[in-house]
Design a protein around this motif. Sequence first.
Motif, PDB file in Angstrom:
ATOM      1  N   UNK A  75       0.891  -1.292   0.006  1.00  0.00           N
ATOM      2  CA  UNK A  75       0.213   0.173   0.007  1.00  0.00           C
ATOM      3  C   UNK A  75       0.788   1.342   0.163  1.00  0.00           C
ATOM      4  N   UNK A  76       2.443   1.051  -0.268  1.00  0.00           N
ATOM      5  CA  UNK A  76       2.886   2.312  -0.092  1.00  0.00           C
ATOM      6  C   UNK A  76       2.396   3.379  -1.273  1.00  0.00           C
ATOM      7  N   UNK A  77       1.822   3.187  -2.360  1.00  0.00           N
ATOM      8  CA  UNK A  77       1.620   4.028  -3.290  1.00  0.00           C
ATOM      9  C   UNK A  77       0.172   4.698  -3.026  1.00  0.00           C
ATOM     10  N   UNK A  78      -0.548   4.220  -1.970  1.00  0.00           N
ATOM     11  CA  UNK A  78      -2.023   4.480  -1.617  1.00  0.00           C
ATOM     12  C   UNK A  78      -2.260   5.561  -0.299  1.00  0.00           C
ATOM     13  N   UNK A  79      -1.141   5.362   0.607  1.00  0.00           N
ATOM     14  CA  UNK A  79      -1.381   5.970   1.673  1.00  0.00           C
ATOM     15  C   UNK A  79      -1.530   7.519   1.605  1.00  0.00           C
ATOM     16  N   UNK A  80      -2.471   8.115   2.468  1.00  0.00           N
ATOM     17  CA  UNK A  80      -2.516   9.735   2.527  1.00  0.00           C
ATOM     18  C   UNK A  80      -1.214  10.135   3.547  1.00  0.00           C
ATOM     19  N   UNK A  81      -0.210  10.263   3.050  1.00  0.00           N
ATOM     20  CA  UNK A  81       1.012  10.670   3.696  1.00  0.00           C
ATOM     21  C   UNK A  81       0.864  11.909   4.548  1.00  0.00           C
ATOM     22  N   UNK A  82      -0.196  12.687   4.128  1.00  0.00           N
ATOM     23  CA  UNK A  82      -0.191  14.325   4.703  1.00  0.00           C
ATOM     24  C   UNK A  82      -0.625  14.088   6.065  1.00  0.00           C
ATOM     25  N   UNK A  83      -1.313  12.986   6.391  1.00  0.00           N
ATOM     26  CA  UNK A  83      -1.913  12.480   7.755  1.00  0.00           C
ATOM     27  C   UNK A  83      -0.701  12.288   8.706  1.00  0.00           C
ATOM     28  N   UNK A  84       0.204  11.295   8.258  1.00  0.00           N
ATOM     29  CA  UNK A  84       1.482  10.899   8.973  1.00  0.00           C
ATOM     30  C   UNK A  84       2.280  12.136   9.122  1.00  0.00           C
ATOM     31  N   UNK A  85       2.361  13.033   8.162  1.00  0.00           N
ATOM     32  CA  UNK A  85       3.006  14.171   8.523  1.00  0.00           C
ATOM     33  C   UNK A  85       2.925  14.866   9.507  1.00  0.00           C
ATOM     34  N   UNK A  86       1.315  15.074   9.798  1.00  0.00           N
ATOM     35  CA  UNK A  86       1.004  15.966  11.051  1.00  0.00           C
ATOM     36  C   UNK A  86       1.562  15.141  12.277  1.00  0.00           C
ATOM     37  N   UNK A  87       1.814  13.886  12.488  1.00  0.00           N
ATOM     38  CA  UNK A  87       2.201  13.213  13.536  1.00  0.00           C
ATOM     39  C   UNK A  87       3.702  13.261  13.391  1.00  0.00           C
ATOM     40  N   UNK A  88       4.460  13.381  12.313  1.00  0.00           N
ATOM     41  CA  UNK A  88       5.863  13.624  12.399  1.00  0.00           C
ATOM     42  C   UNK A  88       6.123  14.799  12.839  1.00  0.00           C
ATOM     43  N   UNK A  89       5.529  15.988  12.559  1.00  0.00           N
ATOM     44  CA  UNK A  89       5.821  17.416  12.749  1.00  0.00           C
ATOM     45  C   UNK A  89       5.804  17.507  14.211  1.00  0.00           C
ATOM     46  N   UNK A  90       4.764  16.541  14.912  1.00  0.00           N
ATOM     47  CA  UNK A  90       4.723  16.598  16.333  1.00  0.00           C
ATOM     48  C   UNK A  90       5.927  15.882  16.971  1.00  0.00           C
ATOM     49  N   UNK A  91       6.383  14.840  16.387  1.00  0.00           N
ATOM     50  CA  UNK A  91       7.830  14.200  16.877  1.00  0.00           C
ATOM     51  C   UNK A  91       9.054  15.270  16.605  1.00  0.00           C
TER      52      UNK A  91
END
Length: 389
Positions: A75-91
């Motif tokens: 599923x690497x081509x399908x993920x809504x990465x912007x949602x994960x980016x929000x968590x990464x910015x918190x990290x």
Amino acid sequence: MTSTLLRLVATALIVGTVAACSTPPSPPSPSRPGVIAPPPATGTVVWPGDTGPLPPPMAQPKSRWIPVRWAELPGFSDDALHEAWNAWIKSCERPVPPFTALCGDVRRLSIATGEEQRAWLIARLQPYRIEATDGNADGLLTAYYEPMIDAARQPGNGYTVPVYRTPATLGSRKPWYTRQQIDTLPEAQAALAGRAIAWLRDPVESMVLHIQGSGRLRITEPDGSVSLVRVAYAGTNDQPYQSVGRWLLDQGLTRDATWPGIRAWLAANPQRTNELLWSNPRYVFFREEPLSGLDAEFGPRGAQGVPLTPGRSIAVDRQSIPYGTPVWLASSGPQVQLSRMVLAQDTGSAILGAVRADFFTGWGPEAGDIAGRLKQNLRLWALWPRANF
């Protein structure tokens, strides 16, 4: 979290489709999370920029990491990465090496397209399949959430179960009193006098709060007004954690150890409520935190020290995966189908093992229903900075 966002998180968890790994990558489709699928045959999929020699395996105290191609990640081509980016910015609020150097790019790419974010991941990070030291790559996914509970600032009118701050004498004995002793011994109750943050109606809701480690309380104040606060984990009595569901199974009292099953058993056996609750000697103490504005859009702070993001934060065994690591998670089962990037931002006393994760679903009844039922297979890939950057 708004009700709309909560519905989106729940829908993303419950509705999944298979991401095809046998054909060239398709354009990103944020609404199509994938499921576990076998790695593609060598040469069937090659992501641009992922053609160089693979680095050697890496070792962690409880796991080994095997380098793989990005094509192995379902599923690497399908993920809504912007949602994960929000968590990464918190990290990146509490960055840990070797990710500190990446945080400038992470913030800059928060407004990038999914294609740009995917290309950057391939260029800067190397995926590693996480395995136990015996080579087993299969593990267990569970979930946790913030319960939303009605409470009162003073006892009475059915509110009889206290939510306690840390007692002043906590350090005077280790371990401190057990859950049963806290409920029954005068000396333990004396040590907690005046330490109640609020009072709940239901001892089972109190146990859920203790197991989840934090919650949101709708508190009726003495003047009749209602305030929304978070009670966050502040410490424990240092007693061992024992699963009340496991106790029921070991006693042969139920075959359904999910929270709905536990509640059904208690409804049929209310006289045994204390017996069940006291089977877990661990007791959690809390601190009160205000809950408004942006604080209300994220979960409590995890062990990394940053707020958790619903659907994108996981608790891990830090001896297998360091805090702050972006992780590719894939799981399929009767409850959910998931394939997405998440951030390792928390831990828990029951989260032990190489391929083990607890998935933060958010707060409220929908998140609780998912968290109470989720227990299924898991595979993980750590996304680690490439040595040549």
